[in-house]
Design a protein around this motif. Structure first.
Motif, PDB file in Angstrom:
ATOM      1  N   THR A 148      43.141  37.296  32.778  1.00 14.25           N
ATOM      2  CA  THR A 148      43.841  38.061  32.667  1.00 14.25           C
ATOM      3  C   THR A 148      44.805  37.363  32.720  1.00 14.25           C
ATOM      4  O   THR A 148      45.293  37.321  33.596  1.00 14.25           O
ATOM      5  CB  THR A 148      42.924  39.447  32.614  1.00 14.25           C
ATOM      6  OG1 THR A 148      41.596  39.681  32.360  1.00 14.25           O
ATOM      7  CG2 THR A 148      44.380  40.924  33.328  1.00 14.25           C
ATOM      8  N   GLU A 163      38.819  44.684  42.610  1.00 14.26           N
ATOM      9  CA  GLU A 163      37.417  45.490  41.699  1.00 14.26           C
ATOM     10  C   GLU A 163      37.256  45.456  40.427  1.00 14.26           C
ATOM     11  O   GLU A 163      36.040  44.694  40.145  1.00 14.26           O
ATOM     12  CB  GLU A 163      36.987  46.492  42.495  1.00 14.26           C
ATOM     13  CG  GLU A 163      36.996  46.463  43.861  1.00 14.26           C
ATOM     14  CD  GLU A 163      35.947  48.080  44.067  1.00 14.26           C
ATOM     15  OE1 GLU A 163      35.485  48.281  45.159  1.00 14.26           O
ATOM     16  OE2 GLU A 163      36.243  48.860  43.997  1.00 14.26           O
ATOM     17  N   GLU A 164      37.948  45.476  39.493  1.00 17.89           N
ATOM     18  CA  GLU A 164      37.858  45.363  38.277  1.00 17.89           C
ATOM     19  C   GLU A 164      37.840  44.175  38.145  1.00 17.89           C
ATOM     20  O   GLU A 164      36.644  44.669  36.978  1.00 17.89           O
ATOM     21  CB  GLU A 164      39.377  46.070  37.188  1.00 17.89           C
ATOM     22  CG  GLU A 164      38.980  46.753  35.845  1.00 17.89           C
ATOM     23  CD  GLU A 164      39.497  47.187  34.807  1.00 17.89           C
ATOM     24  OE1 GLU A 164      39.876  46.955  34.020  1.00 17.89           O
ATOM     25  OE2 GLU A 164      40.186  48.090  36.182  1.00 17.89           O
ATOM     26  N   LEU A 165      39.225  43.725  38.089  1.00 18.40           N
ATOM     27  CA  LEU A 165      39.356  42.104  37.759  1.00 18.40           C
ATOM     28  C   LEU A 165      38.118  41.093  37.484  1.00 18.40           C
ATOM     29  O   LEU A 165      37.458  40.596  36.552  1.00 18.40           O
ATOM     30  CB  LEU A 165      40.515  41.556  38.097  1.00 18.40           C
ATOM     31  CG  LEU A 165      40.569  39.532  38.073  1.00 18.40           C
ATOM     32  CD1 LEU A 165      40.761  39.630  35.928  1.00 18.40           C
ATOM     33  CD2 LEU A 165      41.650  39.772  38.266  1.00 18.40           C
ATOM     34  N   GLU A 190      34.815  42.823  38.188  1.00 20.58           N
ATOM     35  CA  GLU A 190      33.489  43.772  38.267  1.00 20.58           C
ATOM     36  C   GLU A 190      32.634  43.852  39.295  1.00 20.58           C
ATOM     37  O   GLU A 190      30.892  43.764  39.153  1.00 20.58           O
ATOM     38  CB  GLU A 190      32.947  42.469  37.048  1.00 20.58           C
ATOM     39  CG  GLU A 190      33.707  42.597  35.739  1.00 20.58           C
ATOM     40  CD  GLU A 190      33.156  41.708  34.139  1.00 20.58           C
ATOM     41  OE1 GLU A 190      32.137  40.940  35.231  1.00 20.58           O
ATOM     42  OE2 GLU A 190      33.819  40.635  34.185  1.00 20.58           O
ATOM     43  N   GLY A 191      33.432  43.899  40.546  1.00 21.73           N
ATOM     44  CA  GLY A 191      32.471  44.099  41.419  1.00 21.73           C
ATOM     45  C   GLY A 191      31.545  42.866  42.288  1.00 21.73           C
ATOM     46  O   GLY A 191      31.048  43.378  42.841  1.00 21.73           O
ATOM     47  N   MET A 192      32.063  41.624  41.551  1.00 24.35           N
ATOM     48  CA  MET A 192      30.783  40.859  42.472  1.00 24.35           C
ATOM     49  C   MET A 192      31.392  40.106  43.598  1.00 24.35           C
ATOM     50  O   MET A 192      31.003  39.543  44.172  1.00 24.35           O
ATOM     51  CB  MET A 192      30.552  39.720  41.315  1.00 24.35           C
ATOM     52  CG  MET A 192      30.210  40.480  39.423  1.00 24.35           C
ATOM     53  SD  MET A 192      28.548  41.391  39.903  1.00 24.35           S
ATOM     54  CE  MET A 192      27.818  39.654  40.199  1.00 24.35           C
TER      55      MET A 192
END
Length: 368
Positions: A156, A182-184, A186-188
């Motif tokens: 991004t 967190e969005e970038l 994906e919570g991983m």
């Protein structure tokens, strides 16, 4: 008064040598005062326990990015701390590649950036668009980035909207709002740190100990300054830099002040011989020379002090590698400086003059 008047006339009659002597003392004094101010600024960085935050990290404090805290920590901290905890906020901490650089990404709730993490806006504006980020001056210096720079993070493209100043190991980092990170990821990624702000009046050391005991080895608990020391040895480095600065400044002032005075007297042995021929007693010559040396020391110290103040006035906040500090020049530094300038200058004059003043006049004239 007679000796003072004669010393002044001697200085004026030999104004070129006198000016050169003062010009040689001044930069030594300025360097001593500036180094002392740097040392004072570094020592002033110590933060009392009651004013510190507490940081919860994975057990591997040397590399927090390699760990991941269980989300239950955010519930456990206020339960254990009770009213002693004002807030507990998470931080994502991990290395990322941006362009051709590996940089440190820190993501925390944006409303904590200033009051909790002590970021100070230097240029641009705080992120208000979805893909805005902030960079610290350490990143700007190392990578040449600035406000408006665009770079890719995990596929991004982000835009640098703010240049900020951050203390300690935060000096070189990219900052992103926590929700966007967190969005970038994906919570991983989870989060690697929790910053605990103690409530006013809380026993901070006791709070840290309670949290550490509650962790049971699942996480480590540090004062913020202790974690910085673990990761970057800031405390010992600051002490070492301060000590080295002080030693260099004092040694330079003492050594050079002594030698300048001694050299001046050695070069004027013939003048001393002429004074002896004219009937001046050794004691009178010594008094005249010491008075002359004292005047030069005062003038040199005054000029050097003015130069140091001018330099320090332009350095309200200074960066030395990852140290951001304000140079601090205590009153004791002036007292030590003037004492060293006087003491070494007069000692150099007296030692250089001792043999010459006791020698016969014809010997002094014959040597030249």
């Amino acid at each position: 008064m007679t000796v003072l008047r004669l010393a002044w006339r001697d200085l004026v009659s030999d104004r070129v040598r006198s000016t050169l002597h003062i010009a040689a003392i001044a930069p030594i004094v300025a360097a001593y005062l500036i180094l002392t101010a740097i040392a004072g600024g570094l020592r002033d960085q110590a933060v009392p326990a009651e004013a510190q935050h507490i940081v919860v990290v994975s057990p591997n404090a040397l590399d927090p990015a390699s760990g991941r805290l269980d989300p239950s920590v955010l519930t456990l901290v206020p339960q254990v701390g009770g009213p002693d905890v004002a807030s507990a906020t998470p931080m994502i901490f991990r290395p990322i590649r941006m362009a051709d650089r590996i940089v440190q990404l820190r993501a925390a709730p944006q409303d904590t950036w200033e009051p909790v993490h002590h970021l100070a806006l230097l240029a641009g504006s705080w992120p208000d668009q979805r893909d805005d980020i902030a960079i610290t001056e350490g990143v700007a210096i190392a990578a040449g980035w600035n406000v408006g720079t665009r770079g890719e993070i995990f596929g991004t493209t982000f835009t640098v909207s703010a240049l900020v100043r951050a203390p300690g190991t935060k000096f070189a980092s990219v900052w992103m709002p926590y929700a966007r990170a967190e969005e970038l990821f994906e919570g991983m990624s989870g989060f690697q740190m929790v910053t605990v702000v103690p409530a006013p009046g809380a026993d901070v050391a006791a709070l840290r100990d309670r949290l550490d005991a509650a962790g049971g080895g699942r996480f480590a608990v540090y004062f913020e300054s202790d974690l910085v020391a673990q990761q970057g040895a800031r405390g010992s480095a600051a002490d070492n830099l301060a000590a080295v600065s002080t030693v260099i400044g004092v040694a330079a002032l003492a050594f050079c002040g002594f030698n300048l005075a001694a050299l001046t007297l050695v070069e004027r042995r013939r003048d001393i011989g002429i004074a002896r021929v004219l009937g001046f007693a050794p004691r009178s010559i010594t008094g005249l020379a010491l008075t002359r040396g004292a005047i030069l020391a005062v003038a040199g110290f005054a000029l050097g002090g003015a130069a140091a103040l001018a330099v320090l006035a332009t350095a309200a906040s200074t960066t030395l590698r990852s140290f951001v500090f304000v140079p601090s020049l205590p009153a004791a530094a002036w007292l030590i400086g003037i004492t060293l300038t006087f003491g070494t200058g007069l000692a150099g004059t007296w030692l250089a003059l001792r043999r010459a003043a006791a020698s016969a006049a014809h010997t002094l004239l014959e040597e030249w």
